[in-house]
Design a protein around this motif. Structure first.
Motif, PDB file in Angstrom:
ATOM      1  N   PHE A  33      10.069 -33.097  28.149  1.00  0.00           N
ATOM      2  CA  PHE A  33      10.773 -34.069  29.065  1.00  0.00           C
ATOM      3  C   PHE A  33       9.752 -34.689  29.845  1.00  0.00           C
ATOM      4  N   ARG A  34      10.116 -35.789  30.411  1.00  0.00           N
ATOM      5  CA  ARG A  34       9.274 -36.455  31.486  1.00  0.00           C
ATOM      6  C   ARG A  34       9.939 -37.049  32.705  1.00  0.00           C
ATOM      7  N   GLN A  35       9.205 -37.153  33.569  1.00  0.00           N
ATOM      8  CA  GLN A  35       9.728 -37.794  34.988  1.00  0.00           C
ATOM      9  C   GLN A  35       8.656 -38.825  35.671  1.00  0.00           C
ATOM     10  N   ALA A  36       9.251 -39.678  35.527  1.00  0.00           N
ATOM     11  CA  ALA A  36       8.466 -40.904  36.613  1.00  0.00           C
ATOM     12  C   ALA A  36       8.601 -40.867  37.936  1.00  0.00           C
ATOM     13  N   PRO A  37       7.724 -41.224  38.646  1.00  0.00           N
ATOM     14  CA  PRO A  37       8.145 -41.442  40.206  1.00  0.00           C
ATOM     15  C   PRO A  37       9.471 -42.268  40.687  1.00  0.00           C
ATOM     16  N   GLY A  38      10.246 -41.446  41.239  1.00  0.00           N
ATOM     17  CA  GLY A  38      11.674 -42.366  41.616  1.00  0.00           C
ATOM     18  C   GLY A  38      12.589 -42.174  40.543  1.00  0.00           C
ATOM     19  N   LYS A  39      12.177 -41.677  39.385  1.00  0.00           N
ATOM     20  CA  LYS A  39      13.257 -41.527  38.312  1.00  0.00           C
ATOM     21  C   LYS A  39      13.511 -39.970  37.850  1.00  0.00           C
ATOM     22  N   GLU A  40      14.862 -40.023  37.336  1.00  0.00           N
ATOM     23  CA  GLU A  40      15.455 -38.729  36.853  1.00  0.00           C
ATOM     24  C   GLU A  40      14.307 -38.331  35.498  1.00  0.00           C
ATOM     25  N   ARG A  41      14.497 -37.017  35.552  1.00  0.00           N
ATOM     26  CA  ARG A  41      13.731 -36.218  34.201  1.00  0.00           C
ATOM     27  C   ARG A  41      14.452 -36.633  33.058  1.00  0.00           C
ATOM     28  N   GLU A  42      13.757 -37.054  31.992  1.00  0.00           N
ATOM     29  CA  GLU A  42      14.483 -37.690  30.801  1.00  0.00           C
ATOM     30  C   GLU A  42      13.965 -36.853  29.541  1.00  0.00           C
ATOM     31  N   SER A  90       0.268 -44.844  20.225  1.00  0.00           N
ATOM     32  CA  SER A  90       0.594 -46.346  20.696  1.00  0.00           C
ATOM     33  C   SER A  90       1.030 -46.243  22.091  1.00  0.00           C
ATOM     34  N   LEU A  91       0.426 -45.485  22.925  1.00  0.00           N
ATOM     35  CA  LEU A  91       1.201 -45.285  24.499  1.00  0.00           C
ATOM     36  C   LEU A  91       1.206 -46.846  24.982  1.00  0.00           C
ATOM     37  N   LYS A  92       2.215 -46.836  26.100  1.00  0.00           N
ATOM     38  CA  LYS A  92       2.492 -47.700  26.616  1.00  0.00           C
ATOM     39  C   LYS A  92       2.648 -47.594  28.324  1.00  0.00           C
ATOM     40  N   PRO A  93       2.363 -48.347  28.967  1.00  0.00           N
ATOM     41  CA  PRO A  93       2.471 -48.202  30.626  1.00  0.00           C
ATOM     42  C   PRO A  93       3.730 -47.409  30.818  1.00  0.00           C
ATOM     43  N   GLU A  94       4.700 -47.563  30.299  1.00  0.00           N
ATOM     44  CA  GLU A  94       5.979 -47.264  30.642  1.00  0.00           C
ATOM     45  C   GLU A  94       6.040 -45.757  30.245  1.00  0.00           C
ATOM     46  N   ASP A  95       5.166 -45.290  29.818  1.00  0.00           N
ATOM     47  CA  ASP A  95       5.278 -43.894  29.036  1.00  0.00           C
ATOM     48  C   ASP A  95       4.618 -42.975  30.362  1.00  0.00           C
ATOM     49  N   THR A  96       4.050 -43.605  31.375  1.00  0.00           N
ATOM     50  CA  THR A  96       3.279 -42.961  32.342  1.00  0.00           C
ATOM     51  C   THR A  96       4.486 -42.167  33.148  1.00  0.00           C
ATOM     52  N   ALA A  97       4.136 -40.702  33.305  1.00  0.00           N
ATOM     53  CA  ALA A  97       5.047 -39.686  33.937  1.00  0.00           C
ATOM     54  C   ALA A  97       4.336 -38.404  34.110  1.00  0.00           C
ATOM     55  N   VAL A  98       4.887 -37.572  34.766  1.00  0.00           N
ATOM     56  CA  VAL A  98       4.660 -36.195  34.433  1.00  0.00           C
ATOM     57  C   VAL A  98       5.512 -35.309  33.213  1.00  0.00           C
ATOM     58  N   TYR A  99       4.874 -35.015  32.385  1.00  0.00           N
ATOM     59  CA  TYR A  99       5.394 -34.417  31.172  1.00  0.00           C
ATOM     60  C   TYR A  99       5.524 -32.729  31.392  1.00  0.00           C
ATOM     61  N   TYR A 100       6.716 -32.370  30.833  1.00  0.00           N
ATOM     62  CA  TYR A 100       7.104 -31.048  31.087  1.00  0.00           C
ATOM     63  C   TYR A 100       7.600 -30.552  29.795  1.00  0.00           C
ATOM     64  N   THR A 107       2.481 -31.922  33.161  1.00  0.00           N
ATOM     65  CA  THR A 107       1.086 -32.473  33.168  1.00  0.00           C
ATOM     66  C   THR A 107       1.101 -33.936  33.297  1.00  0.00           C
ATOM     67  N   GLN A 108       0.125 -34.505  34.041  1.00  0.00           N
ATOM     68  CA  GLN A 108       0.423 -35.862  34.305  1.00  0.00           C
ATOM     69  C   GLN A 108      -0.321 -36.670  33.217  1.00  0.00           C
ATOM     70  N   VAL A 109       0.614 -37.593  32.643  1.00  0.00           N
ATOM     71  CA  VAL A 109       0.088 -38.703  31.476  1.00  0.00           C
ATOM     72  C   VAL A 109       0.081 -39.958  32.302  1.00  0.00           C
TER      73      VAL A 109
END
Length: 124
Positions: free
Chosen positions: A37-46, A85-95, A118-120
């Motif tokens: 799962f991942r969670q970006a700042p200000g967003k829910e875990r997805e 093929s990582l994109k800027p929108e993939d930036t998040a903490v990955y759990y 872990t931060q990506v």
């Protein structure tokens, strides 16, 4: 006690690749399903990706299909997430997450055990 330890995060340019690992330590419990799962700042875990106990079934979020691959090595009690093929929108903490189940689990409430994250970060 079960402990999940993630590694492999970092900073990468858009279009680059990273491989995350998550090792399961502690009390052995089988079968176990795992997910990322991942969670970006200000967003829910997805949800990002999940894999069943025997690795035969996988699931992915639409946003990462074709770019990310989840795999599992039961002998090493480790799950991997290959991210291409990582994109800027993939930036998040990955759990990573684990649960004592043989099924494919797609929702965070289905998991009992979680890693510390872990931060990506993907730069444009």
């Amino acid at each position: 006690q079960v402990q999940l330890v993630e590694s492999g995060g970092g900073l990468v340019q858009a279009g680059g690749s990273l491989r995350l690992s998550c090792a399961v330590f502690g009390r052995a419990f089988t079968p176990y399903a795992m997910g990322w799962f991942r969670q970006a700042p200000g967003k829910e875990r997805e949800f990002v990706a999940a894999i069943s106990w025997n690795g035969g079934i996988t699931g992915y979020a639409d946003s990462v299909k074709g770019r990310f691959t989840i795999s599992k090595d039961n002998a090493k009690n480790t799950v991997y997430l290959q991210m291409n093929s990582l994109k800027p929108e993939d930036t998040a903490v990955y759990y990573c997450a684990a649960d004592n189940s043989a099924r494919l689990l797609l929702h965070p409430w289905e998991y009992d055990y979680w890693g510390q994250g872990t931060q990506v970060s993907v730069s444009s």
